[in-house]
Every structure is written in C-alpha cells, then in structure tokens.
Design an enzyme around this catalytic site. Structure first.
Site, short mmCIF file in Angstrom:
data_model
loop_
_atom_site.label_atom_id
_atom_site.label_comp_id
_atom_site.label_asym_id
_atom_site.label_seq_id
_atom_site.Cartn_x
_atom_site.Cartn_y
_atom_site.Cartn_z
N SER A 148 25.64 37.88 32.96
CA SER A 148 26.50 36.86 33.34
C SER A 148 26.28 36.39 34.52
O SER A 148 25.21 35.68 34.50
CB SER A 148 27.92 37.56 33.47
OG SER A 148 29.14 36.78 33.37
N ASP A 197 31.90 35.45 23.11
CA ASP A 197 31.43 35.04 24.57
C ASP A 197 31.55 33.60 24.61
O ASP A 197 30.79 32.96 23.87
CB ASP A 197 30.04 35.70 24.85
CG ASP A 197 29.45 35.40 26.29
OD1 ASP A 197 30.54 35.06 27.25
OD2 ASP A 197 28.63 35.49 26.86
N HIS A 207 31.17 39.68 25.44
CA HIS A 207 30.68 39.52 26.87
C HIS A 207 31.30 40.73 27.57
O HIS A 207 32.33 41.19 27.62
CB HIS A 207 31.36 38.41 27.41
CG HIS A 207 30.87 37.91 28.93
ND1 HIS A 207 29.74 37.19 28.83
CD2 HIS A 207 31.09 38.38 30.07
CE1 HIS A 207 29.53 37.11 30.36
NE2 HIS A 207 30.24 37.77 30.90
#
Length: 419
Positions: A193, A360, A390
C-alpha cells in the site's frame, strides 16, 4: 421492555448493521473479510462522533490508531509466534527508528541478503509493531536481514517526511550493510500500500545517487502510487461494489491524500476536492505528459468494462478550492517523490515484482506502473489475484488470510531466486 433489553436490542441491531455489506462470492473467509470491513466502518462512526466534541477531519485517524493499537497490544497474540527464533533488534539508522530482524543459524562470516520493508497504512496508520509478524516471516522465509522502518506519519508530519525518513534509513543500511552481515549488492526493498509507494520513491532516489549501491529488486504489494486521479477504473469499481465502506474507500483515500499535503490543517472542502478530482487543473489532465502516464487506456480493457465505469470527461470540475489547491501544490504533485509514475526516465530502475488485487481501489496504480516500466524496458513481474482484496497479506497474529498466504509464498519463491 426494560431499558437493558432495549440497549441489548439496539446493540445487536448496530452490530448487524456493521456486518451488513456485500461480499463478492469469490472472496474466501468471507466472515473475516466482513469483520474487517465492519471494524473500519465502526472507526469511521467513532471519528464522526468525535467531531461533535473536537471538530476536525483528522479525528478518524486518532480513532483508527486507538482501535488498532488496542487490538495489537492487548487482544491479538504477539507477532513472534510466527518466527520466535528470529532475532529482533530495536535501534536507529541515521536518526530513524527501525526494527532489524536476523534469521537463525547464520554462520560466521556468511553474508546474507537484505530486505528493507516499508509498511502500509496510508502514511497515517500502523507501525513496525503492527507488522512484526510479517517482517519476522520475511526474515525467516528469505533467510535475510530485514529492516522495518518506523517513518513519521501524517497528519503530524506531511510530505515529504515519510519519504525522507525511509530514504535516510535505507541509505544508512546500504552504507553499513557489513555491520549486519549483509551483502550491500543483494538488498531488496518492498512494502504494501503506502509502503509500496515509499518503496518506489526510495528506489528511484537511490538510483539517482551514484555514491551508493543500487537496490537489487523492488517488491510492491498493492501499492498506492498517485493522488492525481481518484476516479480510475479501480476506484470506480470499488465504489460500485462496496460504496463508502472500507479503508480504501474514496472517502478514506481522499482524506489520507489531503492529510499527506496539509496535515492537521486538512479540511473537508479539500477532501471533497480530491473526491471529485477537482484538485488538479483541466489543462494538466489534458496534457500529453499526463495522458502518457495516467490514461485509463493503459489499464487492460477487461478492467474498464461494466456498468460501473465512466470514461474520463473532456472537461473537469472547476472551483475556487480546486484552483487554489493546484496553484499552491502543483510542484508537489509533479514531484517524483510524491508521484513516482511521473519520473521522467523510468528505464534505469531495478527489476520489479508487483502484486495487484482485484478488490482494491488502488489496483490500477500498480497496473499502470507495471505497464510504464515494461514499456521503458525494465524487468517487471506482475501478478494479479482475482480473489484477493487490499490488506490481505497482513500477517496479523490470529488473522491470516489464505489468499494472502498464497501471495506471500509466491513472492518468497521469486525473491529467493533473485537475491
């Protein structure tokens, strides 16, 4: 009905409301996924409630930190259950706090590979303790010395502080690799991320420094790589499926983006500008450079089909706040430390292993970066997981997702061969 029964009924109804949300059929361990989304929704509610007593859009971050910190330190078991024989040293590299993990059984004089890990959390959440389970596992699986960097976060510290902290610690490690029995020419960097973003920007900065060994391999796991377009196909798809729920919802990403620039001074008006793509100019979005780096056509066709997707308009929203944001922050958006996709020359970067997942909002950031680097001649291995979401690779004590284990196992196998 007694007041106790009424309170119990209201509590049950609220929990049911938190847990009620659509879960795609191909997501395994759906209850764990649903529970995570419910926890995110609960934090958002607490953040909104707290604004009654202390106005400010950043309150929700304080709530998230409190809840995650409580779970990490008081509810979930310690991360060392995954690799108790891995040695942990808490120290600082050039003034930046780090955790250094050394695998067991190292022979005297043996040089190991190194791996710098930069954790995710939107530049605002998590810490090295929260990712202790994953970084221990990386050290053991790769038989490598792992450095987990505790960079300073928003809203207290804004761009470029997270990047600068990560770069300082990584440079120090490369220059002093021998102290930890590491071959400086066999060091990889990776993160998930926002940590994927930091991995990309640090890699680029080190590549530009002729006085230090280059990174051998970059590993980006569902990376967040840009904040100029929050209406990519993946953003639209995520909103179509999950609405405003989840930590990578449009609302959450817009808040985190605004905080990255404005910190504790971020306002709801600025967040709204990011949500509507009203924070950059129409001229910029129509420029040849922008289209070469951010055009939705770079994303494969199959991700741009469906009733949810709307092609970018030839015209974009304009408002006083939008013009103000762009005029004040244009150079920040164009800075490759903020937008690694905007680096002029991508051809000289080291090989990259990049993971994207279907559920995501940031999926297309990774896809676009992979395509751009491939076009530039960089050795890119792109793995996409249709059944994952995610956050799936977090190795949290007591919280392991099967799809996350698969992603990590395949990553470990690849990195072992390359390091």
């Amino acid at each position: 009905m007694s007041w106790k029964r009424l309170v119990l009924l209201l509590f049950v109804c609220y929990v049911a409301y938190l847990l009620y949300l659509p879960v795609p059929e191909n997501i395994n361990q759906s209850f764990m996924f649903r529970s995570g989304m419910a926890l995110s929704k609960f934090c958002q509610h607490l953040g909104l409630l707290s604004q009654i007593f202390a106005p400010g859009v950043t309150n929700v971050i304080t709530v998230y930190r409190g809840v995650f910190g409580f779970l990490t330190h008081y509810v979930l078991p310690s991360g060392d259950i995954y690799a108790p024989d891995v040695n942990l040293e808490r120290t600082t590299f050039d003034g930046v706090k780090v955790h250094v993990y050394t695998p067991p059984g190292v022979r005297e004089g043996e040089l190991l590979p190194g791996f710098v890990y930069l954790y995710g959390g939107g530049f605002a959440l998590s810490d090295v303790d929260h990712f202790d389970g994953l970084t221990r596992q990386i050290s053991k699986e790769l038989n490598a010395v792992v450095v987990s960097v505790e960079y300073r976060k928003t809203p207290e510290y804004t761009f470029p502080i997270p990047h600068e902290d990560s770069l300082k610690a990584t440079k120090w490690f490369l220059k002093n690799a021998g102290r930890y029995g590491v071959d400086a020419k066999r060091v990889a960097i990776g993160g998930d991320s926002a940590g994927g973003y930091l991995s990309a920007t640090v890699t680029q900065a080190i590549q530009d420094d002729s006085n230090i060994s280059n990174i051998k391999l970059q590993v980006l796991i569902y990376p967040w790589l840009q904040i100029v377009d929050l209406q990519t196909p993946s953003h639209q798809n995520y909103r179509h499926i999950f609405g405003s729920n989840g930590i990578v919802s449009l609302e959450s990403i817009s808040l985190l983006a605004a905080m990255f620039i404005y910190g504790e001074e971020a306002t709801q008006t600025q967040v709204q500008a990011f949500m509507t793509n009203n924070h950059t100019s129409e001229e910029f979005k129509n420029s040849a450079f922008y289209q070469s780096r951010m055009s939705h056509s770079i994303v494969p066709d199959k991700y741009r089909t469906g009733s949810f997707y709307t092609e970018p308009s030839d015209r974009y929203p304009n408002s006083g706040i939008g013009h103000k944001i762009w005029s004040e922050s244009k150079q920040l958006f164009l800075d490759q430390r903020m937008s690694p996709l905007f680096r002029e020359d991508l051809s000289d970067l080291p090989p990259m292993y990049i993971v994207t997942v279907e559920y995501d909002s940031l999926r297309d950031d990774g896809i676009i970066y992979a395509k751009l680097l491939e076009q530039a001649g960089v050795d890119v291995t792109w793995r996409h997981y249709e059944d994952a979401f995610h956050g799936v690779v977090w190795v949290g004590p007591g919280v392991i997702f099967d799809e996350g284990t698969k992603i990590l196992d395949e990553m470990y196998a690849f990195v072992r061969d390359r390091l």
